[in-house]
Write an enzyme that holds these catalytic residues in place. Structure first.
Site, short mmCIF file in Angstrom:
data_model
loop_
_atom_site.label_atom_id
_atom_site.label_comp_id
_atom_site.label_asym_id
_atom_site.label_seq_id
_atom_site.Cartn_x
_atom_site.Cartn_y
_atom_site.Cartn_z
N SER A 149 1.01 -1.07 -0.04
CA SER A 149 -0.02 -0.07 -0.04
C SER A 149 0.83 1.17 -0.09
CB SER A 149 -0.87 0.02 1.13
OG SER A 149 -1.49 1.36 1.51
N TYR A 162 -1.61 -0.28 10.48
CA TYR A 162 -1.89 -0.67 9.13
C TYR A 162 -0.58 -0.12 8.59
CZ TYR A 162 -3.57 -1.19 4.79
OH TYR A 162 -3.99 -1.71 3.11
#
Length: 258
Positions: A149, A162
């Site tokens: 990501s 995250y």
């Protein structure tokens, strides 16, 4: 043993994972669709692949747990007899988006176990299988693709867990790429930007406004198919002289335009 190459896709029942499974099946891969809790979604993904003439099977497993990872690999080998490609796609957002000064160990452990520890040890085990299969000439080539990501380098202060997990996954790509190159196994990272999935639903309005104001040169959210096509291109073997490479699928976010 199937004569088609076999792809194991974690988190393959919904969102980006679902599109990856469908796209790989279109290119001739037999696909093992891993899911954790949503059986209906996994079955729907398999049905779509089979309707188009492809081959797919489903297997439940929570990759955060060692026994589940082992059973997932065993099931893939029992079903198809080979593993040519692993796509580490499974990932979760924090159960609660909390400021970095307030987040909990429970949040941290849950996210890191799924997003980093699980892929690390699944890759470790899958790589050993691939090394043996390559040596025995059961498969012609092998690859591992990690779906990370832009959060690997762009901090979000209300989901630190995250971001840390994706930064770790990025380093994991480099580590395994360096270690497995001698065996002919190439490792890649695909780094999606803002992709229109359920994960962004709570902040979709915020992202849409930011995109409209020029957050990225391509002023739209990405679609799961955008990521899936990048996976399929790598899986087709179009990058034989690359390993450890990062493929940005982010609308140009990484350009950091002044």
């Amino acid at each position: 043993m199937t004569t088609s190459p076999v792809a194991l896709v974690t988190g393959g029942s919904r969102g980006i994972g679902r599109s990856i499974c469908i796209e790989l099946a279109k290119t001739g891969y037999a696909v093992l669709i891993n899911y954790n809790t949503n059986l209906d979604a996994a079955e729907a993904t398999r049905a779509e692949i089979e309707k188009a003439g492809g081959t797919a099977e489903i297997c439940p497993a929570d990759i955060a747990f060692a026994a589940h990872r082992e059973s997932l690999l065993d099931f893939t080998l029992e079903t198809f007899g080979r593993i040519d490609l692993v796509v580490n796609n499974a990932g979760i957002a924090p159960p609660k988006r909390l400021d970095i000064l307030e987040t909990t160990e429970e949040n941290f452990d849950r996210v890191l176990d799924t997003n980093l520890k699980g892929p690390f040890f699944l890759t470790q085990q899958a790589a050993q299988i691939m090394i043996n299969q390559l040596a025995e000439k059961k498969i012609p080539r092998a690859a591992i693709i990690n779906i990370s990501s832009i959060s690997a380098y762009a901090p979000s202060l209300n989901r630190a867990e995250y971001c840390i997990s994706k930064a770790g996954l990025s380093m994991m790509t480099s580590l395994f790429a360096a270690r497995l190159a001698e065996h002919g196994i190439h490792v890649y990272e695909i780094r999606p930007g803002i992709i229109d999935t359920e994960m962004v639903k709570p902040v979709r309005a915020k992202y849409e406004k930011m995109l409209a104001n020029g957050l990225t040169p391509i002023r739209r959210m990405g679609r799961p198919e955008d990521v899936a096509r990048a996976v399929a291109a790598i899986a087709a073997g179009h990058f034989p002289f690359s390993t450890g490479e990062v493929f940005n699928v982010d609308g140009g976010f990484h350009l950091r335009v002044l």
